[in-house]
Structure formats: structure tokens, C-alpha cells
Design an enzyme around this catalytic site. Structure first.
Site, PDB file in Angstrom:
ATOM      1  N   GLU A   4     -35.843 -31.232-105.229  1.00 13.97           N
ATOM      2  CA  GLU A   4     -34.965 -30.057-105.204  1.00 13.97           C
ATOM      3  C   GLU A   4     -35.275 -29.146-104.011  1.00 13.97           C
ATOM      4  OE1 GLU A   4     -33.475 -26.260-107.942  1.00 13.97           O
ATOM      5  OE2 GLU A   4     -35.239 -27.397-108.554  1.00 13.97           O
ATOM      6  N   LYS A  64     -31.592 -32.731-106.392  1.00 10.60           N
ATOM      7  CA  LYS A  64     -30.981 -31.534-106.972  1.00 10.60           C
ATOM      8  C   LYS A  64     -30.729 -30.562-105.826  1.00 10.60           C
ATOM      9  CE  LYS A  64     -31.398 -27.973-110.531  1.00 10.60           C
ATOM     10  NZ  LYS A  64     -31.989 -27.598-111.827  1.00 10.60           N
TER      11      LYS A  64
END
Length: 294
Positions: free
Chosen positions: A176, A213
């Protein structure tokens, strides 16, 4: 179970619920839920209250595998139980939802327009515990604020260095590198981030798989090549501070990108709601995020 969960994450319809507010963000999450800081006097009481909140969400009829593929947990939550079962087991066995674990220890100070992850000092032990608690994958977050090539490269290098250790432990990492939605260079950040991600993805070996992400991009379908990459199980989007309605609208413009929302999922939930009110509010959130994800 692991293979079934992998196939579900790769091909299933739905989204990932982010229930991983950590020690630093827990007071904000509780306050948004209607529990102010004067309601608890230490960290143990705080974590007990946030686990009660998460338990209420997870056990709700609205929190259902027909629309929710996975859920990301804070480490403290992994060690706690729901209806006599460890949280990961309850998610997988009772709800049919794939459990993930947040493994980062928060963000370092900003340098070169980014915030790297703080060192994850106990990663090996955390991954061992994750396996023992039947966790499928992990998540770790960095933040990009400026289109600084050196900083963005450092973020992606660090993410993939840790990801390879996670893969070696038999888990699927969610990488992420969040681009700050308030960055004045958001679009440029995303272009540079995409290049770095592609370079690392292309260098992975045949059996090394990751998830990504990412912040919903300024340019719709910017990440289509990442979504289609053979080493990527799934690309999911964070809400990043957008309201649920705004995040959903932006998400709909991106083919194949699904949600992994936190605040946008829980923004209408309150500790003082009756079960009927709570379940109705959660159901409305789940339905709208699911619709945006498919």
C-alpha cells in the site's frame, strides 16, 4: 483453505473491509463511532472498546461474504476472540471472509516527499503468529506526498523488500503506497508510482504473488496494466479521506478496481444505535461500496 481463499481474492465479486485502525488512529475511530477519550483511561480499555466495535461490525448480518471478500485486521484484533473463536478463524469459518493482517508499525518522518514505513522489528514473529492464527495475507502502508522520483522509488523498494519476506512465510502481501489525495502533484505521483510498481512486478519470480492497495487515481483506469499483471492477485483502492459517496463515484470509473475502505465503510455507525439501526446503516454502506466495486 489457502488455495480457495486465493481463488476467491483473485476472481470473487465484492470488496475488502479495512478494520485495521492501529494504536495511533484508534481514538479517532472510536470518536467517530461516538466513544470519546474520556470513556477509557488506558490502552487496554481503548483496545477492548475498539474490539467491541469491530465485533459488532463483523457479527452483523450486513457483514456478509456475498459482498465482502476480505477484512484487514489490526494485530491486537488477531489475538482477540469473537464468539469464542480467534477473529481470523471467525471470519474464515463462520463468515467465509478472507482475513488479512496489518503488519507495519506506522510511518517514519517525511523525507524526499514521502513517508516510508518505520522498521518492522518483529516481522518474523508476527508472520509466525499470522500463520498460527490462519491469516491469509498482510497489509503495510507508506505515503507519497510529492512527485519526487527518489522518494517514490524508496517507498516501492521498501515495500517489495518486506513483501518478499512475507511471501517467503507463505502469505500474500498487500502493498500500500498511498498517494495523498491532497497532494498538489497527485497525478504526477501516480504516474511515477506506476512505473516503479511495474518494474518491481516484472522482476518477481513465477510463484511470487502480491496485491496492491492504491489511492483511486486522478486519471480513470490509470492502473489497468497493474490490475491485469500476472503477478498481481488483485488491486484494491483506499478511500483516502474521501467521503463514501465521493469514493464510490471515483471507484466506478475504474474497471477492475475494487474497494478496501475503512472510514468510508464505518462513517455512519454509532455506538448508541440500536442493532436494527446499526445493521441498516452498515447494510447501506456495504451495498453502495459493493455496487461501486463491481
Amino acid at each position: 483453505m489457502q488455495q480457495q481463499q486465493l481463488e476467491r481474492m483473485k476472481d470473487g465479486k465484492g470488496f475488502i473491509a479495512a478494520l485495521d485502525q492501529s494504536g495511533g488512529s484508534t481514538p479517532k475511530a472510536l470518536a467517530a463511532y461516538g466513544i470519546l477519550e474520556n470513556a477509557y483511561s488506558n490502552e487496554d480499555e481503548m483496545f477492548k472498546l475498539v474490539h467491541e466495535m469491530r465485533t459488532r461490525i463483523i457479527t452483523s448480518p450486513a457483514f456478509d461474504s456475498s459482498k465482502i471478500l476480505g477484512a484487514i485486521l489490526f494485530e491486537e484484533t488477531m489475538y482477540r476472540k469473537i464468539e469464542g473463536m480467534y477473529t481470523g478463524d471467525y471470519l474464515a469459518e463462520v463468515k467465509g471472509i478472507v482475513p488479512f493482517l496489518k503488519v507495519d508499525k506506522g510511518l517514519a518522518q517525511e523525507a524526499d516527499g514521502v513517508q516510508l514505513m518505520k522498521p518492522i522489528t518483529n516481522l518474523e514473529e508476527t508472520l509466525k503468529q499470522a500463520n498460527e492464527h490462519h491469516i491469509f495475507g498482510t497489509k503495510m502502508r507508506s505515503v507519497i506526498k510529492e512527485a519526487n522520483t527518489v522518494g517514490i522509488r524508496d517507498v516501492v523498494d521498501q515495500q517489495f523488500d518486506v513483501a518478499k519476506k512475507i511471501i517467503s512465510a507463505g502469505l500474500i502481501p498487500i502493498i500500500e503506497p498511498e498517494v495523498d489525495i491532497n497532494s498538489l502533484e497527485k497525478g504526477k505521483c501516480e504516474e511515477r508510482l506506476k512505473v516503479e510498481l511495474q518494474n518491481h512486478l516484472n522482476s518477481l519470480s513465477e510463484n511470487e504473488l502480491v496485491m496492491l492497495k492504491l489511492t483511486i487515481p486522478t486519471q480513470a483506469n490509470m492502473y489497468k496494466e497493474l490490475i491485469d499483471h500476472p503477478k498481481v492477485v488483485r488491486v484494491v483502492a483506499l478511500s483516502g479521506g474521501y467521503s463514501r459517496d465521493e469514493a464510490n463515484e471515483k471507484l466506478k470509473a475504474n474497471d477492475g478496481l475494487i474497494a478496501s475502505f475503512s472510514r468510508a465503510l464505518s462513517q455512519d455507525l454509532n455506538v448508541n444505535q440500536t442493532d436494527e439501526e446499526f445493521n441498516a446503516a452498515l447494510s447501506k454502506a456495504v451495498d453502495s461500496i459493493y455496487a461501486a466495486s463491481i
